[in-house]
Every structure is written in C-alpha cells, then in structure tokens.
Design an enzyme around this catalytic site. Structure first.
Site, PDB file in Angstrom:
ATOM      1  N   SER A  11      23.891  -1.828 -30.112  1.00  0.00           N
ATOM      2  CA  SER A  11      25.296  -1.427 -30.284  1.00  0.00           C
ATOM      3  C   SER A  11      26.184  -2.568 -30.771  1.00  0.00           C
ATOM      4  CB  SER A  11      25.859  -0.828 -28.985  1.00  0.00           C
ATOM      5  OG  SER A  11      25.136   0.337 -28.639  1.00  0.00           O
ATOM      6  N   GLU A  25      11.981   1.781 -29.438  1.00  0.00           N
ATOM      7  CA  GLU A  25      11.758   3.209 -29.741  1.00  0.00           C
ATOM      8  C   GLU A  25      10.283   3.465 -30.013  1.00  0.00           C
ATOM      9  OE1 GLU A  25      14.790   3.443 -32.734  1.00  0.00           O
ATOM     10  OE2 GLU A  25      16.310   3.283 -31.172  1.00  0.00           O
ATOM     11  N   LYS A  43      16.113   2.815 -39.248  1.00  0.00           N
ATOM     12  CA  LYS A  43      15.384   3.808 -38.433  1.00  0.00           C
ATOM     13  C   LYS A  43      15.001   5.010 -39.303  1.00  0.00           C
ATOM     14  CE  LYS A  43      17.640   1.953 -34.409  1.00  0.00           C
ATOM     15  NZ  LYS A  43      18.099   2.140 -33.043  1.00  0.00           N
ATOM     16  N   HIS A  49       9.562  -2.545 -31.544  1.00  0.00           N
ATOM     17  CA  HIS A  49      10.883  -1.958 -31.258  1.00  0.00           C
ATOM     18  C   HIS A  49      10.775  -1.012 -30.057  1.00  0.00           C
ATOM     19  CE1 HIS A  49      14.580   0.302 -31.643  1.00  0.00           C
ATOM     20  NE2 HIS A  49      15.037  -0.706 -32.361  1.00  0.00           N
ATOM     21  N   GLU A  95      16.696  -7.031 -27.537  1.00  0.00           N
ATOM     22  CA  GLU A  95      17.418  -5.758 -27.570  1.00  0.00           C
ATOM     23  C   GLU A  95      17.309  -5.101 -26.200  1.00  0.00           C
ATOM     24  OE1 GLU A  95      17.759  -4.289 -31.921  1.00  0.00           O
ATOM     25  OE2 GLU A  95      15.961  -3.429 -31.051  1.00  0.00           O
ATOM     26  N   ASN A 138      18.352  -2.227 -39.391  1.00  0.00           N
ATOM     27  CA  ASN A 138      17.237  -1.323 -39.099  1.00  0.00           C
ATOM     28  C   ASN A 138      17.746   0.112 -39.313  1.00  0.00           C
ATOM     29  OD1 ASN A 138      15.199   0.207 -38.008  1.00  0.00           O
ATOM     30  ND2 ASN A 138      15.481  -0.531 -35.898  1.00  0.00           N
ATOM     31  N   GLY A 156      21.913   2.024 -29.310  1.00  0.00           N
ATOM     32  CA  GLY A 156      22.460   3.316 -29.695  1.00  0.00           C
ATOM     33  C   GLY A 156      23.317   3.958 -28.615  1.00  0.00           C
TER      34      GLY A 156
HETATM   35  P1  PGA Z   1      21.911   0.051 -32.519  1.00  0.00           P
HETATM   36  O1  PGA Z   1      20.330  -0.192 -32.745  1.00  0.00           O
HETATM   37  O2  PGA Z   1      22.615  -1.059 -33.248  1.00  0.00           O
HETATM   38  O3  PGA Z   1      22.174   1.399 -33.129  1.00  0.00           O
HETATM   39  O4  PGA Z   1      22.139   0.017 -31.056  1.00  0.00           O
HETATM   40  C1  PGA Z   1      19.772  -1.470 -32.706  1.00  0.00           C
HETATM   41  C2  PGA Z   1      18.292  -1.369 -32.933  1.00  0.00           C
HETATM   42  O5  PGA Z   1      17.670  -0.465 -32.363  1.00  0.00           O
HETATM   43  O6  PGA Z   1      17.684  -2.176 -33.668  1.00  0.00           O
END
Ligand code: PGA
Length: 257
Positions: free
Chosen positions: A210, A95, A10, A93, A165, A8, A171
């Site tokens: 992460s 976010e 983003k 997601h 997640e 992803n 992140g």
């Molecule tokens: P990350 O993001 O690996 O940077 O923690 C995962 C995601 O949001 O899909």
C-alpha cells in the site's frame, strides 16, 4: 545505497494497456539515482520490453521456474525470460505463497537460477498479521531469509534485491508505520550480512504494501529503505511516476544535493 522502484502489475492490464503504461513510464524524464522496473503479466513481457527498449526502464517477470527446461506444464524458465529481454524476476511474492504453494525452499532454487544467469532476483518476504500480533515477525522473516538465501555466492549478490512486504499491508490500504518499516529493514540488513557476509551490505531492501504518493516520502526517506515494490499505484502511470520522483528527491537529500 541503490534506490529502486519496481511496479508489480500483478494480473492486471491487457496488451494495449500494458504497452501504453510501459510507454508512459519509459518516456518520462529519467529520475537521477532511481532504477525503475516494471513487471507485467507473462503474455505482455515481450511487448513491454520493446516499449521500454529506448529507456533505462528494465522489465521483470512476476515469477519463474528454477529449471531451465523440462516437463513442467504452465511454467516459464529463466533462460526463456532472458531470451526475450527480461532482466529481473519477482520471487516469493506473498500472493504466490498463499495461492500457489510457493515456499522458501522452492524460492531458494529460483533465486539461485536467476542469479547464476546474471538476472536480478527480487525476493519478497514478510509476515502475516497474526504473526506480527504474536510478536513473531522477526522469527518469521529471519527464517524466510535463511531458507531462501543462505549459501548464495558473494560474487552473485549484485543481482539480489529483497522486498519486505508485510502481508497485512498488501492491497489493504494499511501501511507499516515508518518505525515498523525502519525496524524491520534494519533487521533484514543485519540478517543478510549474518547469512551472506559483508558482500550483502549493499543489497537493496525495498518496502512494499500500500505504498502511495501520500505515504511514500516518509518511507523512502528511512535510512534502511532502498525504494519500493509497488502494486496498485503502479497501474496508474501518474501515481507511479510521482513515486519515482519522490524516491529521486530522497536520493538527492541523502546525497545532500
Ligand atoms: P500494493 O501491492 O502496493 O497494491 O499493496 C504491493 C505488492 O504486492 O507488491
């Protein structure tokens, strides 16, 4: 069990960077037993589809609208994505839940639109830190799954992928421990079968948050983890391909190779 690694990206990359990253992933030696997807930002989707066209790498969008067309300024529909060769889409997601008011009731329509179009829906769920600390993570994730996925027809479940997640791991550099991940993935599998019947047994459940080459092996080896949804580490072709290799090793070990 299917094993999937989805990157992803983003709101990162520019056109040239997206094509270069896609190319690096596409030309890498195919890892046996691992399905690879990349999810670039909307403007680069078509270029990334072209960059991956001679490979097994599939391209996903990061969100979509549930309606096929209409007065929805700024939105992109499933048929639009399909018309440029996009085969999958991330929905729900955290976010988008946090910044764009996405909720499971809306996500339910998106999942239906994707699956009935024959696309793959990568449905994200996961609890906030405060919810885990209050011991409510099962309730929260159980409600998310029930609202977003209930009633999906058995014959469309081949297109469904769930990504767990935990919001506190995205992140942040903080990952779920293998025990926390296995426990929640087992719970998600049980809920999927309870909600959708035995046809949901093979639905892949990815871990996200992460996930990096130094912690992936213990996560991907867990019995109920079917690979990963990768944010930060998917922006670096070397790291992402290392994750693909780690997933492939776990597949080989599972098969006793
Ligand atoms: P990350 O993001 O690996 O940077 O923690 C995962 C995601 O949001 O899909």
């Amino acid at each position: 069990m299917r094993t999937i690694l989805a990157g992803n990206w983003k709101m990162h990359t520019d056109r040239a960077g997206a094509v270069a990253l896609a190319r690096a992933v596409a030309i890498a030696e195919r890892a046996a037993g691992v399905e690879v997807l990349v999810a670039p930002p909307f403007p680069f989707l078509e270029a990334v589809v072209a960059a991956c066209s001679d490979s097994a790498v599939r391209v996903a969008a990061q969100t979509c609208h549930a309606e096929a067309q209409g007065a929805y300024t700024g939105e992109v529909s499933v048929p639009m994505l399909q018309s440029i060769g996009v085969q999958a889409c991330i929905v729900g997601h955290s976010e988008r839940r946090r910044y764009d008011g996405e909720n499971d009731a809306r996500v339910a329509y998106k999942v239906k639109a994707l699956l009935s179009a024959g696309m793959t829906a990568i449905y994200c769920c996961g609890e906030e830190l405060s919810e885990r600390e209050a011991g409510r993570h099962h309730v929260v994730v159980g409600e998310q799954l029930a609202t977003a996925l209930k009633g999906l027809p058995a014959e469309q479940l081949g297109g469904l992928v769930v990504a767990y997640e935990p919001v506190w791991a995205i992140g942040t550099g903080r990952t779920a421990t293998p025990e926390q991940a296995q426990e929640m993935h087992g719970f998600i599998r049980e809920q999927l079968v309870r909600l959708l019947g035995p046809a949901a047994e093979p639905v892949p459940v990815l871990y996200g948050g992460s996930c990096k080459p130094d912690n992936a092996a213990e996560l991907f080896a867990l019995p109920d983890v079917s690979g990963g949804l990768i944010g930060g580490a998917s922006l670096d072709a070397g790291q992402f391909l290392e994750l693909v290799r780690i997933a492939a090793r776990c597949v080989a070990e599972r098969r006793g190779v």
